[in-house]
Each structure stands twice: as C-alpha cells, then as structure tokens.
Scaffold this active site. Structure first.
Site, PDB file in Angstrom:
ATOM      1  N   CYS A 274       0.801  -1.229   0.000  1.00  0.00           N
ATOM      2  CA  CYS A 274       0.000   0.000   0.000  1.00  0.00           C
ATOM      3  C   CYS A 274       0.827   1.270   0.000  1.00  0.00           C
ATOM      4  O   CYS A 274       0.513   2.223  -0.720  1.00  0.00           O
ATOM      5  CB  CYS A 274      -1.003  -0.017   1.157  1.00  0.00           C
ATOM      6  SG  CYS A 274      -0.260   0.111   2.810  1.00  0.00           S
ATOM      7  N   HIS A 332      -2.907   1.526   6.812  1.00  0.00           N
ATOM      8  CA  HIS A 332      -3.136   1.528   5.368  1.00  0.00           C
ATOM      9  C   HIS A 332      -2.785   2.910   4.854  1.00  0.00           C
ATOM     10  O   HIS A 332      -3.032   3.915   5.542  1.00  0.00           O
ATOM     11  CB  HIS A 332      -4.576   1.169   5.032  1.00  0.00           C
ATOM     12  CG  HIS A 332      -4.848   1.087   3.564  1.00  0.00           C
ATOM     13  ND1 HIS A 332      -3.999   0.442   2.681  1.00  0.00           N
ATOM     14  CD2 HIS A 332      -5.855   1.591   2.804  1.00  0.00           C
ATOM     15  CE1 HIS A 332      -4.480   0.545   1.456  1.00  0.00           C
ATOM     16  NE2 HIS A 332      -5.596   1.243   1.501  1.00  0.00           N
ATOM     17  N   ASP A 355      -7.123   6.022  -3.600  1.00  0.00           N
ATOM     18  CA  ASP A 355      -6.391   4.851  -3.120  1.00  0.00           C
ATOM     19  C   ASP A 355      -6.071   3.929  -4.290  1.00  0.00           C
ATOM     20  O   ASP A 355      -6.966   3.259  -4.824  1.00  0.00           O
ATOM     21  CB  ASP A 355      -7.232   4.114  -2.074  1.00  0.00           C
ATOM     22  CG  ASP A 355      -6.436   3.024  -1.369  1.00  0.00           C
ATOM     23  OD1 ASP A 355      -5.309   2.726  -1.804  1.00  0.00           O
ATOM     24  OD2 ASP A 355      -6.945   2.468  -0.374  1.00  0.00           O
ATOM     25  N   ASN A 395     -14.181   4.358  10.308  1.00  0.00           N
ATOM     26  CA  ASN A 395     -15.267   4.482  11.284  1.00  0.00           C
ATOM     27  C   ASN A 395     -15.956   3.178  11.678  1.00  0.00           C
ATOM     28  O   ASN A 395     -16.875   3.209  12.500  1.00  0.00           O
ATOM     29  CB  ASN A 395     -16.341   5.443  10.752  1.00  0.00           C
ATOM     30  CG  ASN A 395     -16.016   6.894  11.049  1.00  0.00           C
ATOM     31  OD1 ASN A 395     -15.844   7.275  12.195  1.00  0.00           O
ATOM     32  ND2 ASN A 395     -15.893   7.697  10.003  1.00  0.00           N
ATOM     33  N   ASP A 397     -17.151  -0.240  13.456  1.00  0.00           N
ATOM     34  CA  ASP A 397     -17.058  -0.789  14.810  1.00  0.00           C
ATOM     35  C   ASP A 397     -16.356  -2.143  14.767  1.00  0.00           C
ATOM     36  O   ASP A 397     -16.403  -2.844  13.753  1.00  0.00           O
ATOM     37  CB  ASP A 397     -18.449  -0.962  15.420  1.00  0.00           C
ATOM     38  CG  ASP A 397     -19.141   0.365  15.689  1.00  0.00           C
ATOM     39  OD1 ASP A 397     -18.438   1.391  15.738  1.00  0.00           O
ATOM     40  OD2 ASP A 397     -20.379   0.359  15.839  1.00  0.00           O
TER      41      ASP A 397
END
Length: 682
Positions: A274, A332, A355, A395, A397
């Site tokens: 990456c 990342h 990306d 974001n 969970d």
C-alpha cells in the site's frame, strides 16, 4: 528582396521554466508550462522586415486530434477561457518577435504540438513546429487544483521527498521516501501513464477532452498505478515471496519504479504494497500539477459486506483466528489530492481520498476515489466516489468474539479502534501532522501518539465501564526495539466481592499489517487466584531470540485471555505492535551548501543485535546524487560501529533529502536514516 519567412523559434526554456515553477524538469529538455499562465517564445524572422499592416501570424496548438487556431494579436485583452497569443511590442523588433501564449486554466493536460505560421499579403506562408508539455496550475485561482497557500504548494507539488508513516499508533515508523519527480525519465513516464490507460486506448479524443478535469485524471491514475485491469505500474504482493521481483520494503523512491515500468514497455514492476502504491501515485499527481500528499490510516478497516462492523475471533487461549472476510489493517496508506468538486458542489472542495492499492472495484476497475474528506466526516455516503468504502475504513465498529468449542464464550465491542490515528507529513517539517479530526469527530481529548494504548475488556455480559466482573489490561513497558526483550504486563482486577480463580493464557503471533496472524510463536499459561476487589500484575518478557524471525514490516499480535474457572466466562485484552528497527545516522559536514559543488556527508551505524551483521549500504538523494551510491559493509560484531563517507553535489537550490538504507544480508531487514539538506542560492 527575399520574402518574409521564419528562421527559428526559441522556446525560451530557462525563462519559462522559472516563471511556471517547472525548472526542476529542465533535464527533460522540453518546455514544461502550466495552464492559466502565459509563456513566451521568440520568433527569429529572415528576409524583409515584418509589416503588421500586411503580415500576420497564426498559431495552431494540437493535442492528438484536438486543435485550436488562434491569431497572434497586438492586444493583451483576451478572454481567460480561450487560448490567446499576442506580440509584446516593448521587446519585439522587425526581425525578432516575442509572443506570449496562454492556455485557459481548463485546458487538458498533456504533450502538445505547436505550429507557428506567418502569412504575407500575397498569401505566402512560412511555418515552424515545436512542442510543449502542459500541466495543471495550483498557483492559478481559476484552476480547479488551485491551493491558496505558498508553503502548501511547495510541499504538495514541488517537494520531491517526504515521509510515509507505518507501524502502529503507539510505535510509529517514519519512512523516508524520494518522490523523484524531477529525476530524468520520470516526467515522460507519468505522461506515458496517461497514454497507455484503457480510457486513452478506447477513445483518444474523448480522453484528451476529459483531461481538463482533475477528478477524471485522478481516477485514471488511481487505476493505472496498479496493474489489475490494465498495463499499470505496480504488481501487488503480500505473500512474503518476492523472488520474482523486489520486496516492497526495499524501494526507497518512485523514480526507479516508474523508469523500470517505462523501459520495460509498460510491464508491471514487481512488487508493491500500500505505501508503495500511494507514494508512486503521489509522484505522478505532483508531476501533473495536482497537489498531493500521502496519508496513513492506523487500524484501517476493510469492510467486505458494507455493514460497518468488523468481526475479530479469538480462541480460548488467545490465538487470533482467521474466520472473517473482514479485516483490520494495522495501517493503510493512500493519498489525498486537492481539487474543486464542481460535480458535487463547492462544499466538497478540498482534499479528496484516492487509493491506488487494489482492494475493491469502483466503476468496474480497481481504483478508489476521489472521495471528499468532508463527505467522509459528515457521512455523506450518497456521494461519488467510494465514500462508503473509505468511511468504513476510518469508522467501522469492531466486535471481538471469543470462541470455545464452537460456541461464543466472550464478546466485546470497540467503537474507537478503527481509524485511531490518521496522519500525514507536516508542511515544511520532517514530522507527523495528525489529521484524524478532518475525517471524523473526535470523542474526548485526543491521546498523544506516543502513549501506550491498551485494550480493555469486561466479561461477556457487561459492557466497558460496568462495575462487575473481571477487568484485564495489557500494556508494554516501552516501545519494542530490535535486539531487546519485549517486556509487558497483564493487569487483572477482580471487580466482585467473591474470590475468583482464573486460568491465564498469553499468546504472541506474528502478522503482516494487512493479514490475520500466523501460528503462535510464544505463549505462557498460569493459574491465578484473586481475592475480592484484588488487583494483581503479571509481568512477562519475550526474549530477542524468540522473535528474531520477525522481519521488517511484520507485527506482533499479543493477547491475554482469562477464564473464570467457576463461571467459565472469558475476558480478553490484546495489543498489536511493531518492532522498531535501529536507525542509520546521516550527518552533513558543512553548514553552507550550494549548488554544483561537492559536499561531504557521513553515514554511521551501531549494531544493536546480539549477533554479527553485514549488508549493503545504499545512499540516494534526488537532486543531490545522480543514481545511487552503494557500499558493501563487512561483518560488524554486536555493539560495533561503522562510518561511511559520502560525497554529494546538489543540482539546484532548495530543500532535499539525503537518505541511506542498509539491507542486511542474513535477514529481510532494511535499516534506514535520512537528513534534510538545505541548499542555498549562490
């Protein structure tokens, strides 16, 4: 008298490159200019003098089959939305004409042909041909990539070096990188990237027209950095087998990658991960004139089913299990590009996430973005492009599940782990800038990046903060360093008024930053009895010989699972961390550094390992050293020190990075160091 004709057209390279802030591209021997700003050429005539009442000049500018014809006037008044050209009467004479040409700020990026013709009253024509390269212009307020601060333009467009951040939030690794945009052959490779893209091959004229739009350009580049759908630059490899190419950790800059790709006839370069994909894309975008920076997201979620939840599974003994398609990458790396978003509205202008690492398809190809950072923060997942995917990366969970004999015996939920730190290099300084707040609303005071974070877990029936059950935490004494033991403690608190007898399992697994861990390489087991409300601390250490096999870029997943022997409830604490490698010390001997003069630097290294090491030392520096300088380092005993003198010769004034890397012979470890060199104008 001989009739009027054009003898020669001078592109005034030195003057134009300086005016357009493209003097770094002078080695390309091409006129490189920016749209929205005039550039000047001089026309040497022969024969009779130019007569403005009977003679006239015309310029034809072409990009592929697209072309513009414009008369050369004596008036500077022309709409900024159209190509224009005028003669400068203050410097011109009857034999030499100075002509100012200006491309609109909405012109397509690319390599143009230009033809200048002179017509006489009797329709005779003389012409001369030339070429120039047109880039975006972040200095022009009418350009969609305009960024209003000079220090940011210097950092995000002109700077040819930077830092990439890897590792973990508690133990950051600053990785020097040379973007190399001014190195010979890099400009040409970046323009070739546009030419070999599927969009160009499919419809050249349409592609040329669309190159006025930075949104379009950025999506083309994002897809072309990886080779999954096209003749892209890099082949990804996360297998740990790099025999067919170069280990991603060995690259020190973008120049070698882009030039190898171009020289091979556009065959993918092996291999990238990456941070390599992102750094190479940053080079291409800066070359094209689009402000760009490399961004690291720590604990980056890859949510494959779009439910904004990542499930992580552990065994009863603390071994992390590979049971979910979802994953969390320890870090990342992507890029942000600065641009206006006329397609979405001005409220989405600014930094956009792109990306190039191939993870998911966007519009049928492996690319991602441009997703406005403002849209991610405000959860505008209805907007183009790929906002939901990036939103999940920062974001989602985390649900942690402990399994025993196929049954769920423990569960906890963490809403803070993912996207715990998002950062980039600070403007003008070799240090980190925390930009987490640009992506998400920060709950409570932000902890410092150097703090020792630990994962806390309650029993399976209560949430964090409950007053009952067992509380367990795991913390490292300090950031782990190669050659030293990893010391940590497991703190256990009995929060109930009854005595508890607990089984304790502590487990260490090696893992790559984007994968689930491999098999356990260290473990410890014990039985513990706690009186009501008692707190105890278990201290452990993993010796260097037990984790010597952990190569560079490999992390360690450390977990402690406690089992209440009466209720069989489980409690988990875990931590993922990297081992800090030693550094090379790079020092410049002189204080006053000037261009085109030899200067001295010293690279030194002290062996911290408990065994002898040897390897190859490579020193590079865009604008300082042509190519690479390599030295073979003989065997160095534990604690031994070595110094290597290096000579460098700056090509131009500015701030440049001198970096060194030591590749050890007996293991996949690269030790690095760098220093920033300030070159004064003569």
């Amino acid at each position: 008298m001989e009739d009027l004709s054009i003898q020669h057209v001078h592109l005034e390279l030195s003057e134009n490159l300086e005016a357009h802030r493209t003097q770094g591209f002078s080695n390309a021997n091409a006129l490189v200019v920016r749209r929205g700003a005039p550039f000047r050429v001089s026309v040497q005539l022969k024969g009779r003098p130019f007569n403005p009442t009977t003679d006239y000049l015309r310029i034809r500018v072409s990009l592929g089959r697209l072309y513009v014809l414009m008369p050369v006037t004596f008036s500077r008044r022309a709409p900024s939305s159209r190509w224009s050209a005028h003669i400068d009467p203050t410097t011109s004479n009857k034999q030499t004409l100075f002509i100012s040409i200006c491309a609109p700020a909405s012109s397509p990026v690319g390599s143009y042909r230009v033809q200048l013709s002179v017509f006489t009253q009797d329709r005779q024509r003389s012409a001369a041909n030339g070429s120039f390269i047109l880039l975006c212009n972040p200095w022009c307020s009418e350009d969609e990539v305009y960024i209003p601060f000079e220090d940011q333009r210097e950092e995000y467009v002109q700077s040819d070096s930077g830092l990439l951040f890897k590792g973990t939030p508690m133990n950051l690794v600053s990785r020097p990188w040379s973007f190399d945009q001014y190195e010979p052959g890099v400009l040409e490779a970046c323009l070739n990237l546009l030419q070999v893209s599927p969009q160009h091959k499919r419809n050249r004229t349409k592609d040329y027209r669309n190159r006025c739009d930075p949104v379009y350009i950025s999506r083309v580049v994002s897809a072309m950095i990886n080779c999954e759908d096209d003749r892209g630059v890099l082949k990804g490899n996360w297998s740990n087998d790099y025999k067919q190419g170069v280990s991603p950790s060995k690259w020190t800059g973008s120049g070698d990658i882009l030039k190898q790709w171009a020289q091979s006839g556009f065959s993918p370069v092996k291999y990238g991960q990456c941070w390599v994909f992102a750094a190479v894309m940053c080079t291409v975008m800066r070359v094209l004139g689009v402000p760009c920076r490399v961004v690291s997201n720590f604990n980056s979620a890859h949510d494959t089913n779009d439910n904004l939840v990542i499930e992580e599974y552990y065994s009863e003994t603390g071994q992390k299990m590979n049971l979910s398609k979802d994953s969390i990458w320890n870090f990342h790396v992507w890029v942000e590009c600065w641009m206006s978003r006329r397609d979405l509205g001005s409220e989405m202008d600014g930094w956009q996430v792109l990306d190039p690492t191939p993870q998911e398809r966007s519009g049928g190809v492996f690319c991602c973005g441009p997703a406005p950072v403002k849209a991610i923060r405000s959860r505008r997942i209805d907007l183009l492009y790929d906002v939901p995917f990036v939103y999940a990366e920062v974001n989602a969970d985390v649900h942690t599940i402990i399994l025993g004999q196929g049954q769920v015996v423990g569960f906890s939920k963490d809403t803070e782990k993912v996207g715990s730190l998002i950062c980039t290099k600070a403007v003008g300084f070799p240090r980190l800038q925390n930009i987490t707040g640009d992506y998400k609303f920060i709950k409570g005071p932000t902890s410092t990046i150097s703090s020792m974070s630990s994962t806390m877990s309650e029993d399976s029936t209560t949430s964090r903060g409950s007053s009952k059950g067992v509380l367990v935490s795991l913390s490292l004494d300090k950031s782990p360093v190669a050659g030293e033991p990893i010391r940590f403690m497991v703190k256990v608190m009995n929060k109930q008024s009854v005595t508890k007898r607990l089984k304790v399992h502590v487990n260490a697994q090696a893992k790559e930053y984007n994968h689930s861990p491999s098999d356990t390489f260290w473990e410890n087991h014990a039985v513990l009895q706690l009186a009501p409300m008692e707190v105890t601390v278990l201290r452990n250490q993993i010796l260097p010989a037990q984790f010597e096999h952990v190569d560079e870029d490999i992390l360690i997943n450390l977990a402690a699972v406690l089992e209440d022997m009466s209720s069989h409830e489980r409690f988990l604490a875990s931590e993922e961390f990297n081992i800090t490698s030693p550094e090379l010390i790079v020092q410049v001997a002189e204080e006053s550094i000037v261009p085109n003069k030899d200067h001295a630097a010293t690279v030194s290294f002290t062996n911290p390992f408990p065994h002898p090491v040897s390897g190859v030392l490579t020193v590079t520096g865009a604008g300082l050293i042509h190519g690479k300088t390599q030295f073979r380092m003989s065997t160095l005993r534990p604690g031994g020190r070595i110094e290597q003198n290096v000579t460098f010769n700056p090509s131009m004034a500015g701030v440049k990075m001198l970096q060194a890397s030591l590749s050890l012979s007996d293991r996949n470890i690269v030790i690095r160091g760098f220093t920033m060199v300030h070159i004064n104008r003569v």
